[in-house]
Design a protein around this motif. Structure first.
Motif, mmCIF file in Angstrom:
data_model
loop_
_atom_site.group_PDB
_atom_site.id
_atom_site.type_symbol
_atom_site.label_atom_id
_atom_site.label_comp_id
_atom_site.label_asym_id
_atom_site.label_seq_id
_atom_site.Cartn_x
_atom_site.Cartn_y
_atom_site.Cartn_z
ATOM 1 N N ASN A 1 0.890 -1.105 0.133
ATOM 2 C CA ASN A 1 -0.025 -0.120 -0.082
ATOM 3 C C ASN A 1 0.762 1.221 0.044
ATOM 4 O O ASN A 1 0.801 2.231 -0.628
ATOM 5 N N THR B 1 -11.384 0.339 -2.754
ATOM 6 C CA THR B 1 -9.904 0.629 -3.108
ATOM 7 C C THR B 1 -10.210 1.838 -4.134
ATOM 8 O O THR B 1 -11.056 2.124 -4.444
ATOM 9 N N SER B 2 -8.978 2.387 -3.854
ATOM 10 C CA SER B 2 -8.976 3.802 -4.984
ATOM 11 C C SER B 2 -8.287 3.543 -5.989
ATOM 12 O O SER B 2 -7.975 4.239 -7.058
ATOM 13 N N ARG C 1 -7.334 -4.862 -4.803
ATOM 14 C CA ARG C 1 -8.817 -5.790 -4.633
ATOM 15 C C ARG C 1 -9.558 -5.065 -3.356
ATOM 16 O O ARG C 1 -10.698 -5.444 -3.083
ATOM 17 N N GLY C 2 -8.783 -4.207 -2.652
ATOM 18 C CA GLY C 2 -9.595 -3.434 -1.452
ATOM 19 C C GLY C 2 -9.771 -4.376 -0.508
ATOM 20 O O GLY C 2 -10.937 -4.038 0.187
ATOM 21 N N GLU C 3 -9.138 -5.304 -0.218
ATOM 22 C CA GLU C 3 -9.603 -6.252 0.932
ATOM 23 C C GLU C 3 -8.359 -6.295 2.181
ATOM 24 O O GLU C 3 -8.918 -6.795 3.080
ATOM 25 N N ALA C 4 -7.334 -5.699 1.797
ATOM 26 C CA ALA C 4 -6.382 -5.931 3.028
ATOM 27 C C ALA C 4 -6.562 -5.197 4.323
ATOM 28 O O ALA C 4 -6.563 -5.967 5.318
HETATM 29 P P1 ADP Z 1 -5.932 -2.260 -2.287
HETATM 30 O O1 ADP Z 1 -4.596 -1.932 -1.995
HETATM 31 O O2 ADP Z 1 -6.291 -3.422 -2.680
HETATM 32 O O3 ADP Z 1 -6.728 -1.038 -2.747
HETATM 33 P P2 ADP Z 1 -6.337 -1.836 0.772
HETATM 34 O O4 ADP Z 1 -7.398 -2.538 1.665
HETATM 35 O O5 ADP Z 1 -4.967 -2.653 0.848
HETATM 36 O O6 ADP Z 1 -6.795 -2.313 -0.812
HETATM 37 O O7 ADP Z 1 -6.304 -0.610 0.939
HETATM 38 C C1 ADP Z 1 -7.593 0.259 0.743
HETATM 39 C C2 ADP Z 1 -7.308 1.543 0.258
HETATM 40 O O8 ADP Z 1 -6.909 2.533 1.319
HETATM 41 C C3 ADP Z 1 -6.357 1.784 -0.884
HETATM 42 O O9 ADP Z 1 -7.189 1.756 -2.233
HETATM 43 C C4 ADP Z 1 -5.898 3.066 -0.552
HETATM 44 O O10 ADP Z 1 -6.910 4.214 -1.125
HETATM 45 C C5 ADP Z 1 -5.945 3.448 0.703
HETATM 46 N N1 ADP Z 1 -4.743 3.249 1.297
HETATM 47 C C6 ADP Z 1 -4.458 2.031 2.240
HETATM 48 N N2 ADP Z 1 -3.151 2.198 2.539
HETATM 49 C C7 ADP Z 1 -2.649 3.358 2.073
HETATM 50 C C8 ADP Z 1 -1.344 4.490 2.276
HETATM 51 N N3 ADP Z 1 -0.303 3.665 2.821
HETATM 52 N N4 ADP Z 1 -1.322 5.419 1.685
HETATM 53 C C9 ADP Z 1 -2.370 5.807 1.023
HETATM 54 N N5 ADP Z 1 -3.713 5.155 0.789
HETATM 55 C C10 ADP Z 1 -3.664 4.168 1.482
#
Ligand code: ADP
Ligand code: MG
Length: 622
Positions: A33, A77-78, A95-98
């Motif tokens: 991320n 997820t963004s 996937r937006g699931e972590a």
């Molecule tokens: P993914 O990485 O598959 O999009 P995550 O669950 O890992 O899904 O993260 C969800 C969302 O949170 C990301 O899409 C992002 O927008 C935001 N995010 C997570 N970690 C960070 C980070 N370290 N810096 C900026 N945005 C983050």
């Protein structure tokens, strides 16, 4: 029996196991991320092997206040917004699931600040969110995960000792340092700094992970073959390792373990290493995204290639050339000066190798998807084309034994590739009758005008490609014309070489060689394919035979394709030679208006220049 719909809480705990089952997988997701957020500096702290604490701090783009809650939501997820984006996904996550999964099984807190916002924080306990609160901190994001699996005791029990979990996190971090040498990493365990890199390149990162002395035992390579780029460091002939932990492969920037590539490397090192000795390598394989299928499963670090033989052959030949020190080694060694290649005069620019960087923007990917992907003829229960499917939906089909699935999958690739090639050809085809020849430039480039467009054709590349195609077509149709030689060529072979060639007489005859036994382990060549009358037979067979060890894994026909391509280039008209008008016309006719052609080395044959681009140069338009 009663069917229960699971509560979100229970569901998330189950789903969490898919993504995060160990401290190292939490670290992996959080660091990915941070990388996706464009961080240049990433700090990872763990305590108790990651069971008590994992904290990842980055200086990336940060999360807006209003998005903080959403970051915790499953499937938020963004990075992509619809299925179309999946095709060209270039971020590590999507996937937006972590975060949702980790939050469900820990106490988690995110503190984040975007460049033009304030710092905000949001904590959760077992997935239950607190309030968004004002906080302090610099630009970027800090995610703290405490007491992993505190609410899933069964999972906690499955963890290894603190030391063993820490070891796995450390290995994971080593890979991050190596795969992202441009990022400055700090990694501490129980307050002690384990790794610190400064984002100043692969050699420096390698020295951090393996010790500076290691570099003395490595070759740095950078090679390109068939549009495939292989770069990084490989151990020298004497640098044997007792296990495979000294091997890292990154395919298009992702760490993977891949059978095809590791077999190619093992075989290249076969004559230098003894049993139970393993080569050292840190290699980056960059391939066009359409021939690689990443992420069969979120936690399986494997990829599939559309064509294993090409991958195998490319990796094997590069690495074995370097180790064997043959003439091509110089081309592949990164530090050595490149040989002034013969055809380089005619090469306007090296083919741009795909790198870890996105090969396609989301916009382009979406456009791509406007075309229907062909269905799999006669194959059911398989993802049509993995990129278009939700990865979560992949890997859940297990209709047939593994092997059959493997094979069907290969077919899927083959069909998809053919379809994509055809489609591309159609898109790029121009009716030759509409092209008006306008002259040539630098005795190399032919210029054609068509309405508001101009095509510039590299005559060398075009000719090369046409000869190559004709040879390949002849090979496939078995309509090869042989040309008898004035003096037959006799090859003296050892028993193994002879046995190998003899077994392949058929293939060689099919492509136009007249070849037969000549007594006492010798082989006589009395005709060659008529297109290749000035083929250097000694060099040709030398290469075929030098590779025969590896040919158990690749079909001889595949290798011959490669050799034919290089022979074709030699036979092709070189840049700098003036063509007659008739030759120019026939070149264009034979290209059949296919402006998307590439020469056997992957360079474009034709380039399109729009009138508007020229007008821009003259500031007629902006
Ligand atoms: P993914 O990485 O598959 O999009 P995550 O669950 O890992 O899904 O993260 C969800 C969302 O949170 C990301 O899409 C992002 O927008 C935001 N995010 C997570 N970690 C960070 C980070 N370290 N810096 C900026 N945005 C983050
Ligand atoms: Mg992620």
């Amino acid at each position: 029996m009663k069917i229960n719909v699971l509560s979100a809480d229970v569901y998330n705990k189950i789903a969490a196991g898919e993504v995060v089952d160990r401290p190292y997988s939490v670290v992996k997701e959080l660091v990915e991320n941070a990388i996706d957020a464009g961080a240049g500096e990433i700090t990872v702290e763990i305590e108790g092997g990651g069971k008590t604490l994992i904290r990842v701090t980055d200086n990336g783009g940060g999360i807006e206040k209003d998005d903080l809650v959403r970051a915790y939501a499953p499937h938020a997820t963004s990075k992509i917004s619809d299925a179309g984006d999946l095709f060209g996904v270039s971020t590590l996550g999507f996937r937006g699931e972590a975060l949702a999964s980790i939050a469900a099984v820990s106490r988690m807190k995110i503190v984040s600040k975007t460049a033009d916002g304030e710092a905000w924080s949001l904590a959760s306990e077992g997935g239950t969110l607190g309030n968004v609160l004002p906080s302090a901190g610099g630009n970027g994001t800090q995610v703290t995960v405490s007491d992993l699996f505190f609410n899933t005791p069964a999972r906690l029990k499955f963890l290894k000792s603190d030391g063993a979990e820490e070891g796995d996190v450390t290995n994971m971090m080593a890979r991050f340092l190596l795969s992202r040498p441009e990022i400055a990493f700090t990694y501490t365990a129980n307050g002690k700094v384990r790794y610190r890199s400064y984002g100043d390149g692969l050699a420096a990162a390698l020295a951090v992970v393996y010790g500076a002395g290691t570099l003395d035992n490595l070759y740095e390579i950078d090679a390109e073959k068939h549009g495939i780029r292989l770069r990084g460091f490989i151990g020298n002939q004497n640098f044997a390792k007792p296990n495979r932990t000294y091997q890292s492969l990154f395919v298009n920037g992702r760490y993977v373990v891949n059978q095809t590539v590791s077999a190619a490397l093992s075989n290249a090192y076969a004559s230098y290493l003894m049993k139970r000795q393993y080569p050292f390598y840190v290699l980056f394989l960059d391939v066009p995204p359409e021939i690689v299928d990443v992420n069969v499963h979120p936690n399986k670090a494997d990829v599939r290639f559309a064509d294993n033989q090409v991958i195998y052959g490319s990796v094997y030949s590069v690495v074995s050339s370097v180790l064997d020190g043959n003439s091509r080694a110089l081309e592949y060694l990164a530090s050595a000066p490149k040989r002034p290649a013969e055809e380089s005069r005619a090469v306007p620019s090296a083919p741009s190798a795909p790198t870890a960087a996105p090969a396609m923007t989301f916009e382009q990917a979406k456009k791509e998807l406007e075309f229907e992907i062909p269905p799999l003829a006669g194959k059911v229960n398989l993802p049509r084309r993995s990129f278009t499917e939700s990865p979560a939906a992949m890997g859940v089909h297990a209709p047939s034994p593994e092997r059959a699935q493997e094979e069907a999958k290969e077919d899927a690739f083959e069909e998809n590739r053919k379809f994509l090639l055809e489609r591309e050809k159609k898109q790029r085809r121009v009716d030759p009758a509409t092209l008006e020849f306008k002259g040539e430039l630098f005795r190399t480039y032919l210029i054609y005008e068509r309405g508001e467009e101009a095509y510039v054709i590299d005559q060398h590349a075009a000719h090369e490609r046409l000869i190559y195609d004709r040879l390949r077509a002849n090979m496939e149709n078995r309509t090869v014309v042989s040309q008898p030689m004035l003096t037959p060529y006799v090859l003296n072979l050892n028993a193994q070489e002879f046995a190998f060639l003899e077994k392949n007489f058929g293939v060689l005859r099919e492509i136009g060689f007249e070849i037969g036994e000549f007594g006492q382990g010798s082989v006589k060549v009395s005709s060659v394919p008529s297109d290749l009358t000035d083929l250097d037979l000694g060099a040709f067979f030398g290469e075929v035979l030098s590779n025969y060890e590896s040919l158990r894994a690749i079909k001889l026909a595949e290798l011959l394709k490669d050799k034919l391509a290089s022979a074709a280039c030699k036979a092709a008209v070189k840049g700098g030679e003036k063509l007659t008008d008739a030759e120019v016309r026939s070149l264009l006719e034979r290209m059949d208006g296919d402006m998307g052609l590439k020469c056997p080395h992957g360079r474009p044959v034709a380039v399109l220049i729009k009138k508007s681009e020229i007008e821009k140069l003259f500031k007629r338009i902006v």
